[in-house]
Write an enzyme that holds these catalytic residues in place. Sequence first.
Site, PDB file in Angstrom:
ATOM      1  N   ARG A 143      -1.340  -0.776  -9.036  1.00 47.39           N
ATOM      2  CA  ARG A 143      -2.621  -0.257  -7.891  1.00 47.39           C
ATOM      3  C   ARG A 143      -2.532   1.175  -8.347  1.00 47.39           C
ATOM      4  NH1 ARG A 143      -3.780  -0.865  -2.562  1.00 47.39           N
ATOM      5  NH2 ARG A 143      -4.019  -3.258  -3.204  1.00 47.39           N
TER       6      ARG A 143
ATOM      7  N   ASP B  46       0.991  -1.427  -0.036  1.00 44.41           N
ATOM      8  CA  ASP B  46       0.200  -0.406  -0.001  1.00 44.41           C
ATOM      9  C   ASP B  46       0.737   1.279   0.182  1.00 44.41           C
ATOM     10  OD1 ASP B  46      -2.227  -1.284   0.236  1.00 44.41           O
ATOM     11  OD2 ASP B  46      -2.630  -0.976   2.034  1.00 44.41           O
TER      12      ASP B  46
HETATM   13  C1  LIG Z   1      -8.597  -1.557  -3.400  1.00 50.07           C
HETATM   14  C2  LIG Z   1      -8.735  -0.134  -2.769  1.00 50.07           C
HETATM   15  C3  LIG Z   1      -7.198   0.543  -2.486  1.00 50.07           C
HETATM   16  C4  LIG Z   1      -6.807   1.551  -2.576  1.00 50.07           C
HETATM   17  N1  LIG Z   1      -5.612   1.855  -1.629  1.00 50.07           N
HETATM   18  C5  LIG Z   1      -5.185   2.659  -1.064  1.00 50.07           C
HETATM   19  C6  LIG Z   1      -3.261   3.068  -0.930  1.00 50.07           C
HETATM   20  O1  LIG Z   1      -2.983   2.353  -0.751  1.00 50.07           O
HETATM   21  N2  LIG Z   1      -3.612   4.154  -0.736  1.00 50.07           N
HETATM   22  C7  LIG Z   1      -3.548   6.009  -0.482  1.00 50.07           C
HETATM   23  O2  LIG Z   1      -3.650   6.816  -0.140  1.00 50.07           O
HETATM   24  N3  LIG Z   1      -4.642   5.084  -1.078  1.00 50.07           N
HETATM   25  C8  LIG Z   1      -5.924   3.571  -1.191  1.00 50.07           C
HETATM   26  N4  LIG Z   1      -7.150   3.710  -1.615  1.00 50.07           N
HETATM   27  C9  LIG Z   1      -8.225   5.352  -1.129  1.00 50.07           C
HETATM   28  C10 LIG Z   1      -8.348   5.805  -2.496  1.00 50.07           C
HETATM   29  O3  LIG Z   1      -7.008   6.789  -2.436  1.00 50.07           O
HETATM   30  C11 LIG Z   1      -9.717   7.414  -2.437  1.00 50.07           C
HETATM   31  O4  LIG Z   1      -9.330   7.921  -1.123  1.00 50.07           O
HETATM   32  C12 LIG Z   1     -10.543   6.156  -1.963  1.00 50.07           C
HETATM   33  O5  LIG Z   1     -10.247   5.424  -3.353  1.00 50.07           O
HETATM   34  C13 LIG Z   1     -11.725   7.148  -2.464  1.00 50.07           C
HETATM   35  O6  LIG Z   1     -11.735   7.223  -3.805  1.00 50.07           O
HETATM   36  P1  LIG Z   1     -12.626   6.690  -5.077  1.00 50.07           P
HETATM   37  O7  LIG Z   1     -11.524   7.093  -6.628  1.00 50.07           O
HETATM   38  O8  LIG Z   1     -13.299   5.691  -4.299  1.00 50.07           O
HETATM   39  O9  LIG Z   1     -13.479   8.506  -5.508  1.00 50.07           O
HETATM   40  P2  LIG Z   1     -13.990   9.212  -4.806  1.00 50.07           P
HETATM   41  O10 LIG Z   1     -14.276  10.524  -6.074  1.00 50.07           O
HETATM   42  O11 LIG Z   1     -13.303   9.743  -3.351  1.00 50.07           O
HETATM   43  O12 LIG Z   1     -15.501   8.597  -4.732  1.00 50.07           O
HETATM   44  C14 LIG Z   1     -16.362   8.583  -5.643  1.00 50.07           C
HETATM   45  C15 LIG Z   1     -17.787   7.700  -5.061  1.00 50.07           C
HETATM   46  O13 LIG Z   1     -16.989   6.337  -4.059  1.00 50.07           O
HETATM   47  C16 LIG Z   1     -18.186   6.127  -3.390  1.00 50.07           C
HETATM   48  N5  LIG Z   1     -17.148   6.524  -2.159  1.00 50.07           N
HETATM   49  C17 LIG Z   1     -16.069   6.747  -1.782  1.00 50.07           C
HETATM   50  N6  LIG Z   1     -15.569   6.713  -1.064  1.00 50.07           N
HETATM   51  C18 LIG Z   1     -16.412   6.240  -0.126  1.00 50.07           C
HETATM   52  C19 LIG Z   1     -16.582   6.020   0.449  1.00 50.07           C
HETATM   53  N7  LIG Z   1     -15.580   6.764   2.307  1.00 50.07           N
HETATM   54  N8  LIG Z   1     -17.555   6.356   1.928  1.00 50.07           N
HETATM   55  C20 LIG Z   1     -18.849   5.498   0.786  1.00 50.07           C
HETATM   56  N9  LIG Z   1     -18.861   5.716  -0.362  1.00 50.07           N
HETATM   57  C21 LIG Z   1     -17.258   6.374  -0.957  1.00 50.07           C
HETATM   58  C22 LIG Z   1     -19.004   7.603  -3.154  1.00 50.07           C
HETATM   59  O14 LIG Z   1     -20.125   7.335  -3.979  1.00 50.07           O
HETATM   60  C23 LIG Z   1     -18.331   8.457  -4.498  1.00 50.07           C
HETATM   61  O15 LIG Z   1     -18.943   9.791  -4.416  1.00 50.07           O
HETATM   62  C24 LIG Z   1      -7.256   2.648  -1.843  1.00 50.07           C
HETATM   63  C25 LIG Z   1      -8.723   2.648  -2.867  1.00 50.07           C
HETATM   64  C26 LIG Z   1      -9.256   0.908  -3.411  1.00 50.07           C
HETATM   65  C27 LIG Z   1     -10.357   1.064  -3.609  1.00 50.07           C
END
Ligand SMILES: Cc1cc2nc3c(=O)[nH]c(=O)nc-3n(C[C@H](O)[C@H](O)[C@H](O)COP(=O)(O)OP(=O)(O)OC[C@H]3O[C@@H](n4cnc5c(N)ncnc54)[C@H](O)[C@@H]3O)c2cc1C
Length: 308
Positions: free
Chosen positions: A184, A134
Amino acid sequence: MLGPVILAASRSDRMRRLISAAPVTKQVVDRFIPGETVDGILPIVRQLTDNGLELTMDVVGEDITTPEQAEAARDAYLELIDRLKPLELGERAEMSVKLSMFGQALPGGHELALANVRPVVEAAAEIGTTVTLDAEDHTTLDSMFAIHEELRKDFPQTGCVIQAYLFRTEEDARRLAAAGSRVRLVKGAYKEPAEVAYQQKHEIDKAYVRILRTLMEGEGYPMIGSHDPRLIAIAQELARTAGRKLDEYEFQMLYGIRGEEHLRLAAEGHRMRVYTAYGTDWYGYFMRRLAEKPANLRFFARSMITKG
Ligand SMILES: Cc1cc2nc3c(=O)[nH]c(=O)nc-3n(C[C@H](O)[C@H](O)[C@H](O)COP(=O)(O)OP(=O)(O)OC[C@H]3O[C@@H](n4cnc5c(N)ncnc54)[C@H](O)[C@@H]3O)c2cc1C
């Protein structure tokens, strides 16, 4: 506006004690962290795989303060891998690890984290699966990429995460889009200063698309870590233009977020991997989920008031 405040709270020991002790917290936490023990999480593993989904499993914890805690983190992953073995899921259940939980921030932390994570990567390879490192805050990334490179010498399938909000990531993506690499791409979940990271959502989204194009056009295996419907549609389009088949990239989403979308993508024939976190040290992981969506915080605050 609330996101940065919650992210700051995610690093506060006082808030950690307050929130962890609140009687109602556990019910809200369960949505994102559906188990505390290996026994508790195995039924979820079965349920997800029976539904055609794959997993990347995270034993929650980060920012540990003693070498013994780092060893305990290593042992928790080794126990998990041991218990996954009879299920014979192979790469359908991989592991995600945070190097800060393996001692990266302690004195001599780079070597310590490498020494602690290596047996986990070895054990994962023995049951036919792999580990993804991560990405944490930007100060940890040079060490994370160096550990990734070192592990790949013996275990080339070891993956890593890159964060679209960081200015450095476009260059990292060019370096990593090479044959055999698994990367990722996420937007980024930490509170980062304007000197190193985009602050506006539209800038982060645009960077995400540029970086994803580099990964899709490269020779590695892109893992699209996002719940954003626009980015998922763009990813499908970029994969098509790059001539990638359905098994030459995958989607990844977090357990508890957009579950119906997990099933929809899997039903369309996509590889869909669910990041499934479990364990007792859930505070940092949970607070980042609250920060990503203000509605989560409102729901959390309402349940505190109603039950309190
Ligand atoms: C598989 C995976 C691994 C990850 N690993 C890391 C990592 O190693 N390091 C790191 O910094 N970040 C990591 N993240 C988190 C990532 O950086 C984002 O903070 C997170 O994915 C929210 O961004 P989004 O792309 O979903 O878009 P956003 O624009 O934030 O969200 C899009 C839509 O998804 C839904 N959504 C998103 N987040 C939430 C929530 N918490 N609760 C409810 N609904 C939500 C909502 O409907 C929102 O409108 C990871 C995310 C995923 C999916």
